[in-house]
Design an enzyme around this catalytic site. Structure first.
Site, PDB file in Angstrom:
ATOM      1  N   CYS A 276      33.148  24.075  27.021  1.00  0.00           N
ATOM      2  CA  CYS A 276      33.801  24.207  28.331  1.00  0.00           C
ATOM      3  C   CYS A 276      35.314  24.303  28.221  1.00  0.00           C
ATOM      4  O   CYS A 276      35.990  24.485  29.231  1.00  0.00           O
ATOM      5  CB  CYS A 276      33.420  23.039  29.236  1.00  0.00           C
TER       6      CYS A 276
ATOM      7  N   CYS B   2      34.402  15.409  24.384  1.00  0.00           N
ATOM      8  CA  CYS B   2      34.834  16.353  25.409  1.00  0.00           C
ATOM      9  C   CYS B   2      35.104  15.558  26.674  1.00  0.00           C
ATOM     10  O   CYS B   2      34.335  14.675  27.042  1.00  0.00           O
ATOM     11  CB  CYS B   2      33.727  17.373  25.641  1.00  0.00           C
TER      12      CYS B   2
ATOM     13  N   CYS C 202      31.114  20.115  32.003  1.00  0.00           N
ATOM     14  CA  CYS C 202      30.751  20.719  30.723  1.00  0.00           C
ATOM     15  C   CYS C 202      29.246  21.010  30.708  1.00  0.00           C
ATOM     16  O   CYS C 202      28.439  20.086  30.814  1.00  0.00           O
ATOM     17  CB  CYS C 202      31.123  19.765  29.592  1.00  0.00           C
TER      18      CYS C 202
ATOM     19  N   TYR D 134      -6.333   1.977   7.301  1.00  0.00           N
ATOM     20  CA  TYR D 134      -5.452   0.890   6.858  1.00  0.00           C
ATOM     21  C   TYR D 134      -5.169  -0.181   7.905  1.00  0.00           C
ATOM     22  O   TYR D 134      -4.447  -1.129   7.638  1.00  0.00           O
ATOM     23  CB  TYR D 134      -4.131   1.439   6.329  1.00  0.00           C
TER      24      TYR D 134
ATOM     25  N   LYS E 188       2.389   4.608   1.448  1.00  0.00           N
ATOM     26  CA  LYS E 188       2.577   5.108   2.809  1.00  0.00           C
ATOM     27  C   LYS E 188       2.302   6.602   2.829  1.00  0.00           C
ATOM     28  O   LYS E 188       3.064   7.389   2.287  1.00  0.00           O
ATOM     29  CB  LYS E 188       4.004   4.833   3.287  1.00  0.00           C
TER      30      LYS E 188
ATOM     31  N   LYS F  91      10.906   3.149   2.086  1.00  0.00           N
ATOM     32  CA  LYS F  91      10.900   4.594   1.866  1.00  0.00           C
ATOM     33  C   LYS F  91      11.402   4.950   0.471  1.00  0.00           C
ATOM     34  O   LYS F  91      12.274   4.284  -0.068  1.00  0.00           O
ATOM     35  CB  LYS F  91      11.806   5.288   2.903  1.00  0.00           C
TER      36      LYS F  91
ATOM     37  N   GLU G  38       0.847  -1.207   0.000  1.00  0.00           N
ATOM     38  CA  GLU G  38       0.000   0.000   0.000  1.00  0.00           C
ATOM     39  C   GLU G  38       0.872   1.243   0.000  1.00  0.00           C
ATOM     40  O   GLU G  38       2.001   1.193   0.475  1.00  0.00           O
ATOM     41  CB  GLU G  38      -0.831   0.072   1.295  1.00  0.00           C
TER      42      GLU G  38
ATOM     43  N   CYS H 129      36.754  21.323  23.570  1.00  0.00           N
ATOM     44  CA  CYS H 129      35.303  21.454  23.597  1.00  0.00           C
ATOM     45  C   CYS H 129      34.912  22.931  23.477  1.00  0.00           C
ATOM     46  O   CYS H 129      35.386  23.755  24.257  1.00  0.00           O
ATOM     47  CB  CYS H 129      34.757  20.881  24.906  1.00  0.00           C
TER      48      CYS H 129
ATOM     49  N   ASP I 167       1.938  10.335   4.111  1.00  0.00           N
ATOM     50  CA  ASP I 167       2.660  11.172   5.056  1.00  0.00           C
ATOM     51  C   ASP I 167       1.667  12.094   5.753  1.00  0.00           C
ATOM     52  O   ASP I 167       1.420  13.202   5.317  1.00  0.00           O
ATOM     53  CB  ASP I 167       3.712  11.980   4.295  1.00  0.00           C
TER      54      ASP I 167
END
Ligand code: IVH
Length: 704
Positions: A432, A447, A453, A248, A131, A336, A129, A429, A133
């Site tokens: 931090c 990090c 952090c 469905y 799909k 998909k 079937e 990082c 959206d």
């Protein structure tokens, strides 16, 4: 009349008069709300509207108990999610696992055949079937009458949007006979592309005609327009949005309505629903692929958006045997369509720090429309990807968006002018300043700042409150961030101590939100509602590296209580101990996951977080296995060799449904070994340890 009410002083009216005046004002406000939001045709100025609201509010403060059912105050400031009633789905609303390539589809068909142990020549049909959206909803019919309509929510609990769904003309209020006593119909609410474009055109026209009013935002895509329509507090607004509905699937059914998917579709049609077409019964992967390519060719000509196709095993008895893994059925898959792509300028590369300290490069883009959605940020994955593709700031890059996943940068268009310099990945990082290191064999740079952090702390808290973890309504990612910035929350347990800091929140503007008493009440209530949490959600909420929902569930089931889990994992901290192999004895948990869990418990600050939480919340033990007293309840079972009557996965699923733990290897803790054909060393080891070894026939007899 309007003048009098605008000036009405609560103390000048008797309670009876006040009640009547409140009802009148509420109706007036409701009418103007509809004109404004629903028809985009307001009759009064914003100022006049505000005056109506102020008059009502003054009366409401004095006589809150006289508020009419359409109390406008009850609608202010309340997020839609909090405003709709919650409904637990009698049968969970699942999602589908995704497939992208032809190989994924052959694998899917193979997996189903193997699970069912079908002989090579046995037929196996799938219903294919489109799909859609849109938004999945569940409709409950009792004695043929629509009594309730809900959103999917988190799959277990959705929102009650009955009144809104009743305004959708493709949803019958009564089923055509014959029908069972209870029938839950599931399907997708959606908007056609033409209606979506027309709505945006009307919105733009209204904006042009009302330059002094707050402009109406255009919708990004038909899905958002449909979602916005369904989640309106005012059904009048929903009615003004042109929504369609395709049926469905089913939830609860008081009696079977067919033996195959095909028969189910016929019943839906007979009851008065619209089906998603074109659908086709297919036999084998090649037929599925043919359907897929044909539909992909027709995609643009369809009046609504589809993001792929769905294949479902046609025979419902087989569906039943196949069952589910986590949240998706084994008997269906979503195939998909290729992702939508577009090209745009890469303006900058920023670095995001995740909850485990991972540094992720993010592309900051010149906003571009990718298949109906505006994209301004996309992931660049990691350091090596940037180097390998030599992506530079200033490049024109290709961006891809597939369904609900984060958009990604595919590469630079080398035919366009290139950025001047190669990108240098930071070694510290950005949040931090701690050094960021890449361990041997890892692609990710992390990090080393730990909880020092702030970015890591925030990401952990965001994860902690997220939908599949503590799921605290109204405490979204943005609010957590502002609470951290204000010093209201540092560690997870602080969330449960917020009620002691009420005065630091109420009546203030924190971040973008101004906290009225009512919204503080709502937040406090939502937090209180989560002081008790199931073990699996709790484990997931901790945000341990590699411990996702499925693993958290396995751990919860295996250990049963927080105390037992914690004791086992703490003992497992010593990699040379016998205890170390405990988690890896759980089927589907490998040494690398076990290592990450042990590492989590090895850190003092993590143990402190747990102790701190223990003072605030209760963690409910994992539910006892469904079949509590069968021969396998609470037992550890190992399968070995080839089984003739069912695939290995079906056998495992069956054992688990009977309350067993299925382990990958034999140890002193094993209760049963089920030995099929050609069972090797495991059966020998079991015999040596004096563990009961069952033949396949004995096993089949016991599970009957
Ligand atoms: S069947 C047990 N069929 O896709 C699974 N779902 O990505 C029942 N969807 O949650 C779903 N078109 O909202 C099914 N023809 C179709 C569908 C469909 C769209 C949605 C549905 C589901 C989501 C999973």
């Amino acid at each position: 009349m309007a003048k009098k009410s605008a000036k009405a002083k609560p103390d000048a009216l008797s309670p009876a008069e006040a009640g009547a005046e409140m009802a009148r004002l509420a109706n007036e406000i409701e009418r103007h709300d509809k004109l404004y939001h629903g028809k985009d045709a307001p009759e009064i100025s914003d100022a006049a509207y505000d005056k109506l609201r102020a008059s009502y509010k003054a009366l409401h403060e004095e006589y809150p108990h006289l508020a009419p059912p359409n109390d406008p105050e009850a609608r202010v400031g309340a997020a839609p999610a909090a405003a709709f009633g919650k409904v637990a789905h009698s049968v969970p609303m699942l999602s589908l696992s995704n497939a992208f390539t032809a190989e994924d589809i052959t694998d899917f068909v193979e997996r189903v055949r193997r699970f069912l142990n079908l002989p090579e020549d046995a037929a196996l049909a799938f219903m294919a079937e489109p799909k859609i959206d849109g938004l999945s909803v569940s409709l409950r019919y009792e004695d043929g009458a629509l009594v309730q309509g809900t959103t999917r929510g988190d799959g277990a609990v959705g929102e009650n949007i009955t009144a809104n769904l009743k305004t959708v003309s493709a949803i019958p209020h009564r089923l055509k006979k014959p029908f069972p006593k209870v029938a839950e119909v599931r399907g997708e609410a959606f908007m056609t592309r033409a209606d979506f474009l027309e709505m945006n055109r009307q919105r733009a026209a209204w904006n042009a005609a009302n330059p002094d009013r707050k402009p109406l935002e255009p919708f990004a895509n038909p899905r958002n327009a449909a979602a916005g329509g369904l989640r309106q507090l005012d059904p009048g607004v929903t009615a003004s949005r042109p929504l369609g509905f395709f049926a469905y699937a089913f939830g609860e059914l008081s009696e079977p309505v067919g033996k195959t998917q095909q028969e189910l579709r016929a019943r839906l049609l007979q009851w008065g629903f619209t089906l998603n077409e074109p659908a086709r019964l297919c036999e084998g992967a090649a037929a599925l692929m043919k359907y897929y390519s044909e539909l992909e060719g027709k995609r643009a000509a369809l009046p609504f958006d589809i993001d792929g196709v769905v294949y479902k095993v046609d025979d419902l008895a087989l569906q039943q045997r196949l069952g589910f893994v986590s949240r998706a059925p084994r008997w269906a898959v979503a195939h998909k369509f290729a992702a939508e792509q577009a090209e745009t300028l890469l303006k900058a590369i920023t670095i995001q720090v995740g909850r485990t300290g991972a540094l992720t490069p993010v592309a900051e883009l010149e906003p571009v429309n990718v298949g109906g959605v505006t994209v301004s940020r996309a992931t660049l994955h990691n350091e090596d990807e940037i180097t390998r593709k030599d992506i530079r700031v200033g490049d024109t890059v290709r961006v891809q968006r597939a369904g609900d996943v984060i958009p990604q940068v595919l590469g630079a268009n080398e035919a366009r002018p290139r950025g001047p310099e190669k990108f240098k990945f930071p070694t510290h990082c950005p949040e931090c300043g701690s050094s960021a290191v890449r361990e041997e064999g890892e692609v990710v740079r992390r990090c080393t700042g730990g909880l020092v952090c702030p970015a890591q702390a925030i990401e952990r808290l965001r994860h902690f409150v997220s939908r599949d973890a503590f799921n605290i309504e109204g405490l979204g990612a943005e609010i957590i961030e502002t609470f951290v910035a204000e010093g209201l929350v540092k560690a997870p347990a602080d969330i449960f101590r917020l009620r002691g800091k009420r005065e630091k929140i109420a009546g203030r503007k924190i971040g973008k939100k101004s906290w009225q008493e009512k919204s503080v009440d709502n937040l406090m209530a939502a937090i209180e509602a989560r002081r008790a949490i199931p073990l699996e959600k709790f484990i997931f909420a901790l945000g341990i590296r590699q411990v996702g929902e499925a693993t958290a569930k396995l751990l919860a089931r295996r250990y049963g209580s927080l105390a037992a889990w914690r004791a086992a994992m703490t003992a497992a901290g010593d990699e040379n101990s016998e205890a170390w192999s405990a988690p890896t004895n759980i089927d589907q948990i490998g040494p690398s996951v076990a290592h990450d869990i042990a590492e989590f418990f090895a850190e003092k600050h993590n143990r402190n977080v747990l102790d701190d939480l223990a003072r605030e919340i209760t963690v409910a033990d994992a539910a006892a296995p469904a079949a509590g007293n069968g021969p396998f309840a609470g037992k550890t079972v190992v399968f070995t060799g080839t089984l003739a009557h069912m695939g290995r996965s079906e056998a495992k699923a069956k054992a688990e449904s009977l309350g067993a733990h299925v382990a990958g290897s034999v140890s002193a803790k094993t209760d049963f070994v089920v030995a099929g054909e050609d069972a090797g060393s495991k059966a020998k080891k079991a015999a040596a340890l004096g563990i009961k070894v069952l033949s396949e026939d004995e096993w089949l007899a016991l599970i009957k």
